[in-house]
Write a protein that holds these residues in place. Structure first.
Motif, PDB file in Angstrom:
ATOM      1  N   PRO A 173       0.823  -1.215   0.000  1.00  0.00           N
ATOM      2  CA  PRO A 173       0.000   0.000   0.000  1.00  0.00           C
ATOM      3  C   PRO A 173       0.853   1.260   0.000  1.00  0.00           C
ATOM      4  O   PRO A 173       2.049   1.217   0.293  1.00  0.00           O
ATOM      5  N   ARG A 174       0.252   2.391  -0.345  1.00  0.00           N
ATOM      6  CA  ARG A 174       0.879   3.671  -0.023  1.00  0.00           C
ATOM      7  C   ARG A 174       0.885   3.786   1.500  1.00  0.00           C
ATOM      8  O   ARG A 174      -0.117   3.493   2.154  1.00  0.00           O
ATOM      9  N   LEU A 175       1.976   4.245   2.058  1.00  0.00           N
ATOM     10  CA  LEU A 175       2.112   4.231   3.511  1.00  0.00           C
ATOM     11  C   LEU A 175       1.553   5.475   4.185  1.00  0.00           C
ATOM     12  O   LEU A 175       1.267   5.439   5.385  1.00  0.00           O
ATOM     13  N   PHE A 176       1.390   6.563   3.441  1.00  0.00           N
ATOM     14  CA  PHE A 176       1.115   7.844   4.091  1.00  0.00           C
ATOM     15  C   PHE A 176      -0.119   8.529   3.538  1.00  0.00           C
ATOM     16  O   PHE A 176      -0.410   8.453   2.344  1.00  0.00           O
ATOM     17  N   THR A 232      -7.606   7.167  11.580  1.00  0.00           N
ATOM     18  CA  THR A 232      -7.646   5.736  11.927  1.00  0.00           C
ATOM     19  C   THR A 232      -6.643   5.001  11.052  1.00  0.00           C
ATOM     20  O   THR A 232      -7.008   4.379  10.050  1.00  0.00           O
ATOM     21  N   PRO A 233      -5.355   5.070  11.421  1.00  0.00           N
ATOM     22  CA  PRO A 233      -4.321   4.471  10.570  1.00  0.00           C
ATOM     23  C   PRO A 233      -4.319   2.954  10.648  1.00  0.00           C
ATOM     24  O   PRO A 233      -4.519   2.374  11.715  1.00  0.00           O
ATOM     25  N   TRP A 234      -4.078   2.320   9.513  1.00  0.00           N
ATOM     26  CA  TRP A 234      -3.862   0.875   9.453  1.00  0.00           C
ATOM     27  C   TRP A 234      -2.382   0.558   9.226  1.00  0.00           C
ATOM     28  O   TRP A 234      -2.013  -0.606   9.067  1.00  0.00           O
ATOM     29  N   ILE A 235      -1.571   1.605   9.179  1.00  0.00           N
ATOM     30  CA  ILE A 235      -0.124   1.468   9.036  1.00  0.00           C
ATOM     31  C   ILE A 235       0.523   2.068  10.282  1.00  0.00           C
ATOM     32  O   ILE A 235       0.155   3.167  10.709  1.00  0.00           O
ATOM     33  N   LYS A 236       1.497   1.372  10.825  1.00  0.00           N
ATOM     34  CA  LYS A 236       2.187   1.867  12.018  1.00  0.00           C
ATOM     35  C   LYS A 236       3.270   2.872  11.641  1.00  0.00           C
ATOM     36  O   LYS A 236       3.969   2.698  10.643  1.00  0.00           O
ATOM     37  N   ASP A 237       3.425   3.895  12.473  1.00  0.00           N
ATOM     38  CA  ASP A 237       4.517   4.844  12.314  1.00  0.00           C
ATOM     39  C   ASP A 237       5.726   4.274  13.051  1.00  0.00           C
ATOM     40  O   ASP A 237       5.919   3.064  13.053  1.00  0.00           O
ATOM     41  N   VAL A 238       6.506   5.092  13.706  1.00  0.00           N
ATOM     42  CA  VAL A 238       7.709   4.604  14.379  1.00  0.00           C
ATOM     43  C   VAL A 238       7.424   4.212  15.825  1.00  0.00           C
ATOM     44  O   VAL A 238       8.207   4.467  16.734  1.00  0.00           O
ATOM     45  N   THR A 239       6.296   3.554  16.052  1.00  0.00           N
ATOM     46  CA  THR A 239       5.949   3.103  17.400  1.00  0.00           C
ATOM     47  C   THR A 239       6.850   1.960  17.849  1.00  0.00           C
ATOM     48  O   THR A 239       7.041   1.738  19.026  1.00  0.00           O
ATOM     49  N   GLY A 240       7.408   1.242  16.932  1.00  0.00           N
ATOM     50  CA  GLY A 240       8.365   0.178  17.239  1.00  0.00           C
ATOM     51  C   GLY A 240       9.276   0.026  16.039  1.00  0.00           C
ATOM     52  O   GLY A 240       8.829   0.075  14.901  1.00  0.00           O
ATOM     53  N   GLU A 243       8.432  -2.988  13.777  1.00  0.00           N
ATOM     54  CA  GLU A 243       7.075  -2.928  13.212  1.00  0.00           C
ATOM     55  C   GLU A 243       6.786  -1.642  12.445  1.00  0.00           C
ATOM     56  O   GLU A 243       5.745  -1.532  11.807  1.00  0.00           O
ATOM     57  N   ALA A 244       7.680  -0.681  12.495  1.00  0.00           N
ATOM     58  CA  ALA A 244       7.433   0.611  11.854  1.00  0.00           C
ATOM     59  C   ALA A 244       7.136   0.450  10.367  1.00  0.00           C
ATOM     60  O   ALA A 244       7.773  -0.332   9.667  1.00  0.00           O
ATOM     61  N   TYR A 245       6.119   1.181   9.916  1.00  0.00           N
ATOM     62  CA  TYR A 245       5.708   1.216   8.511  1.00  0.00           C
ATOM     63  C   TYR A 245       5.267  -0.149   7.998  1.00  0.00           C
ATOM     64  O   TYR A 245       5.485  -0.489   6.833  1.00  0.00           O
ATOM     65  N   HIS A 246       4.615  -0.889   8.868  1.00  0.00           N
ATOM     66  CA  HIS A 246       3.940  -2.138   8.503  1.00  0.00           C
ATOM     67  C   HIS A 246       2.465  -2.011   8.886  1.00  0.00           C
ATOM     68  O   HIS A 246       2.112  -1.231   9.775  1.00  0.00           O
ATOM     69  N   PRO A 247       1.594  -2.774   8.250  1.00  0.00           N
ATOM     70  CA  PRO A 247       0.187  -2.753   8.664  1.00  0.00           C
ATOM     71  C   PRO A 247       0.029  -3.210  10.110  1.00  0.00           C
ATOM     72  O   PRO A 247       0.794  -4.042  10.599  1.00  0.00           O
ATOM     73  N   ALA A 249      -2.935  -4.828  12.934  1.00  0.00           N
ATOM     74  CA  ALA A 249      -3.873  -5.946  12.784  1.00  0.00           C
ATOM     75  C   ALA A 249      -5.061  -5.565  11.904  1.00  0.00           C
ATOM     76  O   ALA A 249      -5.525  -6.373  11.088  1.00  0.00           O
ATOM     77  N   ASP A 250      -5.544  -4.321  12.028  1.00  0.00           N
ATOM     78  CA  ASP A 250      -6.653  -3.875  11.177  1.00  0.00           C
ATOM     79  C   ASP A 250      -6.225  -3.795   9.716  1.00  0.00           C
ATOM     80  O   ASP A 250      -7.016  -4.070   8.816  1.00  0.00           O
ATOM     81  N   GLY A 251      -4.983  -3.415   9.483  1.00  0.00           N
ATOM     82  CA  GLY A 251      -4.502  -3.335   8.112  1.00  0.00           C
ATOM     83  C   GLY A 251      -4.507  -4.681   7.410  1.00  0.00           C
ATOM     84  O   GLY A 251      -4.875  -4.782   6.230  1.00  0.00           O
ATOM     85  N   TYR A 252      -4.126  -5.731   8.145  1.00  0.00           N
ATOM     86  CA  TYR A 252      -4.160  -7.067   7.541  1.00  0.00           C
ATOM     87  C   TYR A 252      -5.598  -7.569   7.394  1.00  0.00           C
ATOM     88  O   TYR A 252      -5.949  -8.179   6.379  1.00  0.00           O
TER      89      TYR A 252
END
Length: 265
Positions: A173-176, A232-240, A243-247, A249-252
């Motif tokens: 996906p587009r991430l942003f 309501t993001p389905w992509i993670k930012d730099v929270t980890g 895991e950063a910039y990955h979907p 659970a909702d994204g999957y």
């Protein structure tokens, strides 16, 4: 003398019953064929970002779209060699051994790590505008010159190992989102060029999938409005870092799974 029309009707009814029983009892006639599913690929297939990982270094998640699809469709068998961080060489050297002539369905996401998008995202998040632009341009050049050959080789080997399988290639996906992102968010210009790179990668992947006779599933429309910086993001930012910039659970569940369902029926 027997009543001939009645006798013919009885004979016809008996034949119909026999045919119906044969259809119901003989595998592969009218019953749906058993699905033997193998999920290949990188972190976007293993489910990085979704949590609930099995205890290995590949970060395979029971909440990945591949696991959810297998549960939803009651598959006869499900193999899950997809691994976080995988490149095309990893698929060829470590994952295709799960395929054989009995495999009927293969899914894959691959190519992003070959192009170095993980390090590019880190550079763009914390580096300058010019450094980000330079790295993105380098990745675009790689995606149009080197990556096509790597994808061709990968898809061909999958075909060789699983000649009876349907191959479905899913894109990234587009991430942003490009609206307001708060004081700590990545600049709009960085987000735009990163999304443009994602578009190019999707086009290259779609072209090579088509050349290989595979089905391409474009996930971009499914994630629209739910990238980083969305409400309501389905992509993670730099929270980890991993895991950063990955979907998430909702994204999957709400992005990748519907995209796969759309092409599997």
């Amino acid at each position: 003398m027997p009543h001939r029309p009645l006798a013919r009707a009885v004979t016809a009814l008996a034949a119909l019953v026999a045919t119906t029983l044969a259809v119901l009892l003989v595998p592969g006639t009218a019953q749906a064929a058993a699905i033997h599913y193998v999920a290949l690929g990188d972190s976007y297939s293993s489910g990085v970002g979704a949590g609930s990982y099995d205890p290995n270094t590949c970060l395979r998640s029971s909440k990945s779209y591949t696991s959810l699809w297998a549960q939803q469709h009651a598959v006869a068998s499900y193999k899950f060699p997809a691994c976080g961080g995988a490149k095309t060489d990893d698929v060829l050297n470590e994952q295709v051994g799960s395929l054989d002539a009995t495999t009927t369905l293969v899914t894959i996401t691959i190519g992003g790590n070959d192009a170095g998008f993980s390090s590019i995202l880190e550079n763009c998040r914390f580096g300058s505008e010019s450094d980000c632009a330079n790295r993105v341009n380098e990745a675009k050049t790689f995606a149009t010159t080197v990556l096509p050959g790597r994808l061709d080789t990968t898809y061909a080997e999958i075909r060789n190992r699983a000649p009876n399988a349907r191959l479905i290639v899913l894109g990234y996906p587009r991430l942003f989102e490009t609206g307001s992102c708060g004081l700590l968010g990545m600049s709009k210009s960085k987000r735009i060029i990163l999304n443009e790179a994602a578009d190019l990668l999707a086009q290259v992947t779609a072209d090579r999938a088509a050349a290989a006779g595979a089905t391409f599933s474009d996930t971009r429309s499914y994630f629209a409005g739910h990238g980083v910086c969305a409400s309501t993001p389905w992509i993670k930012d730099v929270t980890g870092l991993i895991e950063a910039y990955h979907p998430n659970a909702d994204g999957y569940r709400l992005g990748y799974l519907p995209a796969l369902n759309a092409v599997t029926g």
